[in-house]
Design an enzyme around this catalytic site. Structure first.
Site, PDB file in Angstrom:
ATOM      1  N   ALA A   1       0.831  -1.201   0.000  1.00 37.29           N
ATOM      2  CA  ALA A   1       0.000   0.000   0.000  1.00 37.29           C
ATOM      3  C   ALA A   1       0.864   1.249   0.000  1.00 37.29           C
ATOM      4  CB  ALA A   1      -0.926   0.003   1.212  1.00 37.29           C
ATOM      5  N   ASP A   2       0.310   2.306  -0.551  1.00 33.50           N
ATOM      6  CA  ASP A   2       1.030   3.585  -0.550  1.00 33.50           C
ATOM      7  C   ASP A   2       0.024   4.723  -0.678  1.00 33.50           C
ATOM      8  OD1 ASP A   2       4.012   4.502  -0.684  1.00 33.50           O
ATOM      9  OD2 ASP A   2       2.922   5.860  -2.007  1.00 33.50           O
ATOM     10  N   GLN A   3       0.428   5.892  -0.187  1.00 33.71           N
ATOM     11  CA  GLN A   3      -0.384   7.093  -0.300  1.00 33.71           C
ATOM     12  C   GLN A   3       0.417   8.194  -0.976  1.00 33.71           C
ATOM     13  OE1 GLN A   3      -1.714   7.952   3.757  1.00 33.71           O
ATOM     14  NE2 GLN A   3      -3.797   7.555   3.106  1.00 33.71           N
TER      15      GLN A   3
END
Length: 203
Positions: A79-81
Protein backbone atom coordinates in the site's frame (compact mmCIF):
# COMPACT_ATOMS: atom_id res chain seq x y z
CA UNK A 1 -9.29 -14.74 11.39
CA UNK A 2 -7.00 -15.77 8.59
CA UNK A 3 -8.40 -16.31 5.09
CA UNK A 4 -10.18 -19.64 4.76
CA UNK A 5 -8.02 -20.54 1.77
CA UNK A 6 -4.51 -21.93 2.22
CA UNK A 7 -2.95 -18.57 1.41
CA UNK A 8 -1.48 -16.54 4.23
CA UNK A 9 -2.33 -12.85 4.39
CA UNK A 10 0.76 -10.65 4.68
CA UNK A 11 0.90 -6.89 5.07
CA UNK A 12 4.10 -5.54 3.49
CA UNK A 13 3.90 -2.31 5.46
CA UNK A 14 5.16 -0.94 8.78
CA UNK A 15 2.07 1.26 9.14
CA UNK A 16 0.35 0.60 12.48
CA UNK A 17 -2.83 2.19 11.07
CA UNK A 18 -3.05 -0.28 8.18
CA UNK A 19 -2.43 -3.26 10.44
CA UNK A 20 -5.05 -1.97 12.88
CA UNK A 21 -7.64 -1.56 10.12
CA UNK A 22 -7.20 -5.18 9.03
CA UNK A 23 -7.28 -6.50 12.59
CA UNK A 24 -10.37 -4.48 13.46
CA UNK A 25 -12.02 -6.08 10.43
CA UNK A 26 -11.36 -9.50 11.92
CA UNK A 27 -8.25 -10.41 9.95
CA UNK A 28 -4.90 -11.35 11.44
CA UNK A 29 -2.25 -10.50 8.83
CA UNK A 30 1.40 -11.24 9.26
CA UNK A 31 3.10 -7.84 9.30
CA UNK A 32 6.31 -8.06 7.29
CA UNK A 33 7.47 -4.60 6.18
CA UNK A 34 9.65 -4.44 3.09
CA UNK A 35 12.34 -1.96 2.22
CA UNK A 36 12.36 -0.18 -1.09
CA UNK A 37 13.98 3.13 -1.92
CA UNK A 38 10.70 5.03 -2.06
CA UNK A 39 12.29 8.44 -2.57
CA UNK A 40 14.39 7.28 -5.50
CA UNK A 41 11.51 5.40 -7.10
CA UNK A 42 9.13 8.33 -6.58
CA UNK A 43 11.59 10.77 -8.14
CA UNK A 44 12.22 8.47 -11.09
CA UNK A 45 8.50 8.05 -11.73
CA UNK A 46 7.89 11.79 -11.49
CA UNK A 47 10.75 12.39 -13.93
CA UNK A 48 9.04 9.97 -16.32
CA UNK A 49 5.85 12.00 -16.11
CA UNK A 50 3.83 9.57 -13.98
CA UNK A 51 0.56 10.91 -12.60
CA UNK A 52 -0.22 10.96 -8.88
CA UNK A 53 -2.51 7.95 -9.42
CA UNK A 54 0.28 6.05 -11.13
CA UNK A 55 2.75 6.96 -8.38
CA UNK A 56 0.53 5.56 -5.65
CA UNK A 57 -0.28 2.38 -7.57
CA UNK A 58 3.28 1.68 -8.69
CA UNK A 59 4.77 2.25 -5.23
CA UNK A 60 2.14 -0.03 -3.69
CA UNK A 61 2.88 -2.70 -6.27
CA UNK A 62 6.62 -2.46 -5.71
CA UNK A 63 6.08 -3.20 -2.02
CA UNK A 64 3.66 -6.05 -2.71
CA UNK A 65 6.03 -7.65 -5.22
CA UNK A 66 8.98 -7.36 -2.85
CA UNK A 67 6.97 -9.02 -0.11
CA UNK A 68 5.67 -11.72 -2.45
CA UNK A 69 9.22 -12.50 -3.49
CA UNK A 70 9.94 -13.48 0.10
CA UNK A 71 6.75 -15.52 0.53
CA UNK A 72 5.43 -16.64 -2.88
CA UNK A 73 2.46 -18.56 -1.49
CA UNK A 74 1.06 -15.67 0.54
CA UNK A 75 -1.40 -12.99 -0.45
CA UNK A 76 0.81 -9.95 0.07
CA UNK A 77 -0.73 -6.50 0.45
CA UNK A 78 1.34 -3.50 -0.58
CA UNK A 79 0.00 0.00 0.00
CA UNK A 80 1.03 3.59 -0.55
CA UNK A 81 -0.38 7.09 -0.30
CA UNK A 82 0.32 10.11 -2.46
CA UNK A 83 -0.79 13.62 -1.56
CA UNK A 84 -1.18 16.02 -4.48
CA UNK A 85 -2.03 19.70 -4.24
CA UNK A 86 -2.00 22.08 -7.20
CA UNK A 87 0.27 19.70 -9.12
CA UNK A 88 2.77 19.30 -6.28
CA UNK A 89 3.50 15.86 -4.81
CA UNK A 90 4.07 15.73 -1.06
CA UNK A 91 6.13 13.16 0.86
CA UNK A 92 6.39 12.51 4.58
CA UNK A 93 7.98 15.46 6.43
CA UNK A 94 11.59 14.95 7.45
CA UNK A 95 11.46 17.31 10.43
CA UNK A 96 9.14 19.77 12.22
CA UNK A 97 10.17 22.65 9.95
CA UNK A 98 9.16 20.70 6.86
CA UNK A 99 5.91 19.67 8.56
CA UNK A 100 5.09 23.35 9.11
CA UNK A 101 5.83 24.09 5.46
CA UNK A 102 3.58 21.26 4.28
CA UNK A 103 0.63 22.35 6.39
CA UNK A 104 1.15 25.97 5.32
CA UNK A 105 1.06 24.88 1.67
CA UNK A 106 -2.23 23.04 2.26
CA UNK A 107 -3.80 25.78 4.37
CA UNK A 108 -7.02 27.09 2.86
CA UNK A 109 -6.75 24.75 -0.14
CA UNK A 110 -8.28 21.51 -1.33
CA UNK A 111 -5.88 18.65 -1.94
CA UNK A 112 -6.20 15.05 -3.07
CA UNK A 113 -5.06 12.02 -1.13
CA UNK A 114 -4.59 8.89 -3.25
CA UNK A 115 -4.53 5.63 -1.34
CA UNK A 116 -3.47 2.60 -3.39
CA UNK A 117 -3.32 -1.08 -2.51
CA UNK A 118 -2.08 -4.03 -4.54
CA UNK A 119 -2.23 -7.73 -3.66
CA UNK A 120 0.42 -10.00 -5.14
CA UNK A 121 0.90 -13.74 -4.95
CA UNK A 122 4.19 -14.89 -6.31
CA UNK A 123 4.96 -12.95 -9.47
CA UNK A 124 1.32 -12.09 -10.13
CA UNK A 125 -0.55 -8.94 -9.13
CA UNK A 126 -4.03 -10.33 -8.41
CA UNK A 127 -5.82 -7.14 -7.38
CA UNK A 128 -5.28 -3.41 -7.28
CA UNK A 129 -7.33 -0.40 -6.30
CA UNK A 130 -6.70 3.30 -5.81
CA UNK A 131 -9.09 5.42 -3.77
CA UNK A 132 -9.22 9.20 -4.13
CA UNK A 133 -10.19 11.52 -1.28
CA UNK A 134 -10.55 15.30 -1.45
CA UNK A 135 -9.74 17.26 1.69
CA UNK A 136 -10.18 20.98 2.26
CA UNK A 137 -8.15 22.56 5.04
CA UNK A 138 -9.16 25.61 7.04
CA UNK A 139 -7.00 28.70 6.51
CA UNK A 140 -4.38 28.49 9.27
CA UNK A 141 -2.01 31.19 10.49
CA UNK A 142 1.71 30.44 10.99
CA UNK A 143 1.50 30.52 14.80
CA UNK A 144 -1.37 28.02 14.77
CA UNK A 145 0.57 25.71 12.46
CA UNK A 146 3.75 25.92 14.54
CA UNK A 147 1.85 25.17 17.74
CA UNK A 148 0.08 22.20 16.16
CA UNK A 149 3.33 20.70 14.85
CA UNK A 150 5.14 21.23 18.15
CA UNK A 151 2.33 19.52 20.05
CA UNK A 152 2.09 16.52 17.75
CA UNK A 153 5.65 15.88 16.58
CA UNK A 154 6.89 13.15 16.17
CA UNK A 155 3.47 11.43 15.90
CA UNK A 156 2.83 13.22 12.59
CA UNK A 157 6.27 12.42 11.17
CA UNK A 158 4.95 9.36 9.37
CA UNK A 159 1.99 11.22 7.87
CA UNK A 160 2.18 12.69 4.38
CA UNK A 161 0.88 16.24 4.72
CA UNK A 162 1.86 16.21 8.41
CA UNK A 163 -1.61 15.68 9.78
CA UNK A 164 -3.35 12.74 11.48
CA UNK A 165 -6.98 12.76 10.48
CA UNK A 166 -7.80 10.02 12.99
CA UNK A 167 -6.68 12.26 15.84
CA UNK A 168 -6.68 16.01 16.47
CA UNK A 169 -5.68 16.61 12.86
CA UNK A 170 -9.34 16.31 11.85
CA UNK A 171 -9.84 19.79 13.35
CA UNK A 172 -7.69 21.25 10.58
CA UNK A 173 -10.31 20.46 7.94
CA UNK A 174 -13.52 22.10 6.81
CA UNK A 175 -14.55 19.42 4.31
CA UNK A 176 -13.68 15.82 3.50
CA UNK A 177 -15.05 14.00 0.45
CA UNK A 178 -14.28 10.32 0.21
CA UNK A 179 -13.62 7.14 2.14
CA UNK A 180 -12.35 7.50 5.71
CA UNK A 181 -10.45 4.20 5.56
CA UNK A 182 -8.55 5.44 2.51
CA UNK A 183 -7.37 8.45 4.50
CA UNK A 184 -5.94 6.05 7.07
CA UNK A 185 -3.97 4.34 4.32
CA UNK A 186 -6.01 1.46 2.93
CA UNK A 187 -9.06 1.13 0.63
CA UNK A 188 -10.43 -1.34 3.15
CA UNK A 189 -13.97 -1.90 1.85
CA UNK A 190 -12.76 -2.74 -1.65
CA UNK A 191 -10.05 -5.06 -0.30
CA UNK A 192 -12.47 -6.92 1.97
CA UNK A 193 -14.99 -7.22 -0.86
CA UNK A 194 -12.35 -8.78 -3.11
CA UNK A 195 -11.30 -11.24 -0.40
CA UNK A 196 -14.96 -12.12 0.23
CA UNK A 197 -15.69 -12.65 -3.47
CA UNK A 198 -12.71 -15.00 -3.69
CA UNK A 199 -14.01 -16.99 -0.73
CA UNK A 200 -11.04 -16.08 1.46
CA UNK A 201 -13.21 -14.52 4.17
CA UNK A 202 -16.81 -14.91 5.20
CA UNK A 203 -19.31 -12.46 6.64
Amino acid sequence: MQPTSSARLVLASSSPARAALLRQAGLDPLVRPVRIDEDALRKALIAEGSSADDLAALLAEAKARRGAGRDPQALVIGADQILECDGRIFAKPADPAEACKQIAALSGRTHQLLSAAVVCQGATALWRHTARVRLTMHPLDPAEIAEYVARHWPAIAGCVGAYRIEAEGVRLFSRIEGDYFAILGLPLIELLTWLRNRGDIAA
